[in-house]
Design an enzyme around this catalytic site. Structure first.
Site, PDB file in Angstrom:
ATOM      1  N   SER A   1       0.854  -1.190   0.000  1.00  0.00           N
ATOM      2  CA  SER A   1       0.000   0.000   0.000  1.00  0.00           C
ATOM      3  C   SER A   1       0.887   1.237   0.000  1.00  0.00           C
ATOM      4  CB  SER A   1      -0.885   0.034   1.249  1.00  0.00           C
ATOM      5  OG  SER A   1      -1.543   1.286   1.344  1.00  0.00           O
TER       6      SER A   1
ATOM      7  N   TYR B   1      -1.499  -0.391  10.217  1.00  0.00           N
ATOM      8  CA  TYR B   1      -1.666  -0.927   8.852  1.00  0.00           C
ATOM      9  C   TYR B   1      -0.498  -0.483   7.968  1.00  0.00           C
ATOM     10  CZ  TYR B   1      -3.591  -1.011   4.064  1.00  0.00           C
ATOM     11  OH  TYR B   1      -3.775  -1.205   2.723  1.00  0.00           O
TER      12      TYR B   1
HETATM   13  P1  NAP Z   1     -11.422  -5.667   0.373  1.00  0.00           P
HETATM   14  O1  NAP Z   1     -12.290  -5.169  -0.718  1.00  0.00           O
HETATM   15  O2  NAP Z   1     -11.761  -5.381   1.789  1.00  0.00           O
HETATM   16  O3  NAP Z   1     -11.212  -7.252   0.178  1.00  0.00           O
HETATM   17  C1  NAP Z   1     -10.411  -7.937   1.083  1.00  0.00           C
HETATM   18  C2  NAP Z   1     -10.274  -9.375   0.639  1.00  0.00           C
HETATM   19  O4  NAP Z   1      -9.401 -10.063   1.565  1.00  0.00           O
HETATM   20  C3  NAP Z   1     -11.587 -10.131   0.663  1.00  0.00           C
HETATM   21  O5  NAP Z   1     -11.553 -11.080  -0.378  1.00  0.00           O
HETATM   22  C4  NAP Z   1     -11.556 -10.820   2.027  1.00  0.00           C
HETATM   23  O6  NAP Z   1     -12.366 -11.997   2.080  1.00  0.00           O
HETATM   24  C5  NAP Z   1     -10.095 -11.176   2.115  1.00  0.00           C
HETATM   25  N1  NAP Z   1      -9.613 -11.392   3.485  1.00  0.00           N
HETATM   26  C6  NAP Z   1      -9.703 -10.524   4.520  1.00  0.00           C
HETATM   27  N2  NAP Z   1      -9.123 -11.050   5.609  1.00  0.00           N
HETATM   28  C7  NAP Z   1      -8.674 -12.284   5.263  1.00  0.00           C
HETATM   29  C8  NAP Z   1      -8.023 -13.320   5.944  1.00  0.00           C
HETATM   30  N3  NAP Z   1      -7.697 -13.224   7.244  1.00  0.00           N
HETATM   31  N4  NAP Z   1      -7.713 -14.451   5.274  1.00  0.00           N
HETATM   32  C9  NAP Z   1      -8.032 -14.582   3.969  1.00  0.00           C
HETATM   33  N5  NAP Z   1      -8.662 -13.623   3.251  1.00  0.00           N
HETATM   34  C10 NAP Z   1      -8.980 -12.491   3.901  1.00  0.00           C
HETATM   35  O7  NAP Z   1      -9.914  -5.101   0.197  1.00  0.00           O
HETATM   36  P2  NAP Z   1      -9.150  -4.468  -1.080  1.00  0.00           P
HETATM   37  O8  NAP Z   1      -9.328  -3.008  -1.033  1.00  0.00           O
HETATM   38  O9  NAP Z   1      -9.458  -5.214  -2.309  1.00  0.00           O
HETATM   39  O10 NAP Z   1      -7.643  -4.741  -0.626  1.00  0.00           O
HETATM   40  C11 NAP Z   1      -6.879  -5.805  -1.137  1.00  0.00           C
HETATM   41  C12 NAP Z   1      -5.426  -5.534  -0.768  1.00  0.00           C
HETATM   42  O11 NAP Z   1      -5.041  -4.272  -1.309  1.00  0.00           O
HETATM   43  C13 NAP Z   1      -5.181  -5.443   0.737  1.00  0.00           C
HETATM   44  O12 NAP Z   1      -3.941  -6.041   1.053  1.00  0.00           O
HETATM   45  C14 NAP Z   1      -5.128  -3.954   0.977  1.00  0.00           C
HETATM   46  O13 NAP Z   1      -4.371  -3.636   2.123  1.00  0.00           O
HETATM   47  C15 NAP Z   1      -4.477  -3.471  -0.292  1.00  0.00           C
HETATM   48  N6  NAP Z   1      -4.720  -2.065  -0.595  1.00  0.00           N
HETATM   49  C16 NAP Z   1      -5.974  -1.597  -0.858  1.00  0.00           C
HETATM   50  C17 NAP Z   1      -6.141  -0.242  -1.129  1.00  0.00           C
HETATM   51  C18 NAP Z   1      -7.480   0.368  -1.423  1.00  0.00           C
HETATM   52  O14 NAP Z   1      -7.579   1.604  -1.486  1.00  0.00           O
HETATM   53  N7  NAP Z   1      -8.532  -0.416  -1.623  1.00  0.00           N
HETATM   54  C19 NAP Z   1      -5.033   0.615  -1.117  1.00  0.00           C
HETATM   55  C20 NAP Z   1      -3.796   0.092  -0.845  1.00  0.00           C
HETATM   56  C21 NAP Z   1      -3.633  -1.239  -0.591  1.00  0.00           C
HETATM   57  P3  NAP Z   1     -13.971 -11.880   2.381  1.00  0.00           P
HETATM   58  O15 NAP Z   1     -14.595 -11.364   1.112  1.00  0.00           O
HETATM   59  O16 NAP Z   1     -14.390 -13.265   2.716  1.00  0.00           O
HETATM   60  O17 NAP Z   1     -14.111 -10.915   3.516  1.00  0.00           O
END
Ligand code: NAP
Length: 244
Positions: free
Chosen positions: A139, A153
Site C-alpha cells: 500500500s 496498517y
Molecule cells: P477488500 O475489498 O476489503 O477485500 C479484502 C479481501 O481479503 C476479501 O476477499 C476478504 O475476504 C479477504 N480477506 C480478509 N481477511 C482475510 C483473511 N484473514 N484471510 C483470507 N482472506 C482475507 O480489500 P481491497 O481493497 O481489495 O484490498 C486488497 C489488498 O489491497 C489489501 O492487502 C489492501 O491492504 C491493499 N490495498 C488496498 C487499497 C485500497 O484503497 N482499496 C489501497 C492500498 C492497498 P472476504 O470477502 O471473505 O471478507
C-alpha cells in the site's frame, strides 16, 4: 503463464479483479475468501464465463494450518507458478493513542504473518518445480504512514515491502521472482470496513491525477508482474497510485 496462481482475498476488491484478469488470459487460479462465500462464488462464476477455472477456498491466511491446506488444494489443480499475496485488512480508522493491542495484533497477523506464511508455502513448492512469481500487494500507506487513520496498517505494509526485497534476493537463484504493488486510493469495500465508505471521494483531490483508482487498474499491474514480460523484475514494488 502456465500452472496455477494462488490469489489470497480473491472474493472482493483488488483480489477479485486479479482473478478475473487472470481468467481473461486463461490462467487458472485458486483463491481464498475469509467469510464472504457468496462473493467468492460470484467471482468463480465470472471466471467460468471467461472459460477459465477459478476455485474458491475458505481460509484465514493468518492460520498456518489453513494456509497449508490452501496450498495442498491449489497444487491438486496443477503446479503452483504464482502467488498474489493480496488478502489484507486495515482495522477501523483510529488515532494512534487509541489503538487497541488486539487490533494491532490482528492487522499484523493477517497482513504480515499471513503474507509470510503464504510466501513460504509458495516458495517450498516453486523451488521444487522450477520457479514461479510472487506478487505482494502492499500500500502507498507504507510510505505515507497512515497518520490519524491506521499507522499499524501502514507499518504492516512496510514490513511486506521489506519482505519483497529480502525474499527476492534469497530465492532468485531458484528461478523465483518476488515483486510488489503499492496501490493508492482504490474504490473497494476496504474503506467502508475501516469506517469511511466515502474515503476515496474525500481524498481524491490529493491525488495528482485527480481521481481514485479502480481495482482493475491494480490488477493489470499485478498481471504484468506475474507475466514473462516482467522476467527481469524482482525485489521491487511498483506504485499504482495516480501519483499520490
Ligand atoms: P477488500 O475489498 O476489503 O477485500 C479484502 C479481501 O481479503 C476479501 O476477499 C476478504 O475476504 C479477504 N480477506 C480478509 N481477511 C482475510 C483473511 N484473514 N484471510 C483470507 N482472506 C482475507 O480489500 P481491497 O481493497 O481489495 O484490498 C486488497 C489488498 O489491497 C489489501 O492487502 C489492501 O491492504 C491493499 N490495498 C488496498 C487499497 C485500497 O484503497 N482499496 C489501497 C492500498 C492497498 P472476504 O470477502 O471473505 O471478507
Amino acid at each position: 503463464m502456465q500452472g496455477t496462481v494462488v490469489v489470497t482475498g480473491g472474493s472482493r476488491g483488488i483480489g477479485a479483479a486479479v482473478v478475473r484478469a487472470l481468467a481473461a488470459r486463461g490462467v487458472r487460479t485458486c483463491f481464498t475468501y475469509s467469510t464472504h462465500r457468496e462473493a467468492a462464488d460470484v467471482v468463480a462464476a465470472q471466471a467460468a464465463d471467461l472459460g477459465t477455472e477459478a476455485v474458491p477456498v475458505q481460509a484465514d491466511v493468518s492460520v498456518e494450518g489453513e494456509v497449508r491446506r490452501l496450498f495442498t488444494q491449489a497444487q491438486q489443480l496443477g503446479p503452483i507458478t504464482g502467488l498474489v499475496n493480496n488478502a489484507g485488512i486495515t482495522g477501523r480508522q483510529s488515532a494512534f493513542v487509541d489503538l487497541e493491542v488486539e487490533r494491532v495484533r490482528r492487522v499484523l497477523d493477517v497482513n504480515v504473518v499471513g503474507a509470510f506464511l503464504c510466501a513460504r508455502e509458495a516458495v517450498r513448492r516453486m523451488a521444487a518445480t522450477g520457479g514461479g512469481t510472487i506478487v505482494n500487494v502492499s500500500s502507498r500507506a507504507a510510505v505515507l504512514g497512515g497518520a490519524g487513520e491506521y499507522v499499524d496498517y501502514a507499518a504492516s505494509k512496510a514490513a511486506v515491502d521489506a519482505m519483497t526485497v529480502g525474499l527476492a534476493r534469497e530465492v532468485a537463484a531458484h528461478g523465483i521472482r518476488v515483486a510488489g504493488v503499492r496501490p493508492g486510493l482504490i474504490r473497494t469495500d476496504i474503506h467502508a470496513s475501516a469506517g469511511e465508505p466515502e474515503r476515496v471521494e474525500r481524498l481524491k483531490g490529493t491525488v495528482p491525477m485527480g481521481r481514485g483508482g479502480e481495482a482493475d487498474e491494480v490488477a493489470e499491474a499485478v498481471v504484468w508482474l506475474l507475466s514473462d514480460a516482467a522476467s527481469y523484475v524482482t525485489g521491487t514494488t511498483l506504485d499504482v497510485s495516480g501519483g499520490r
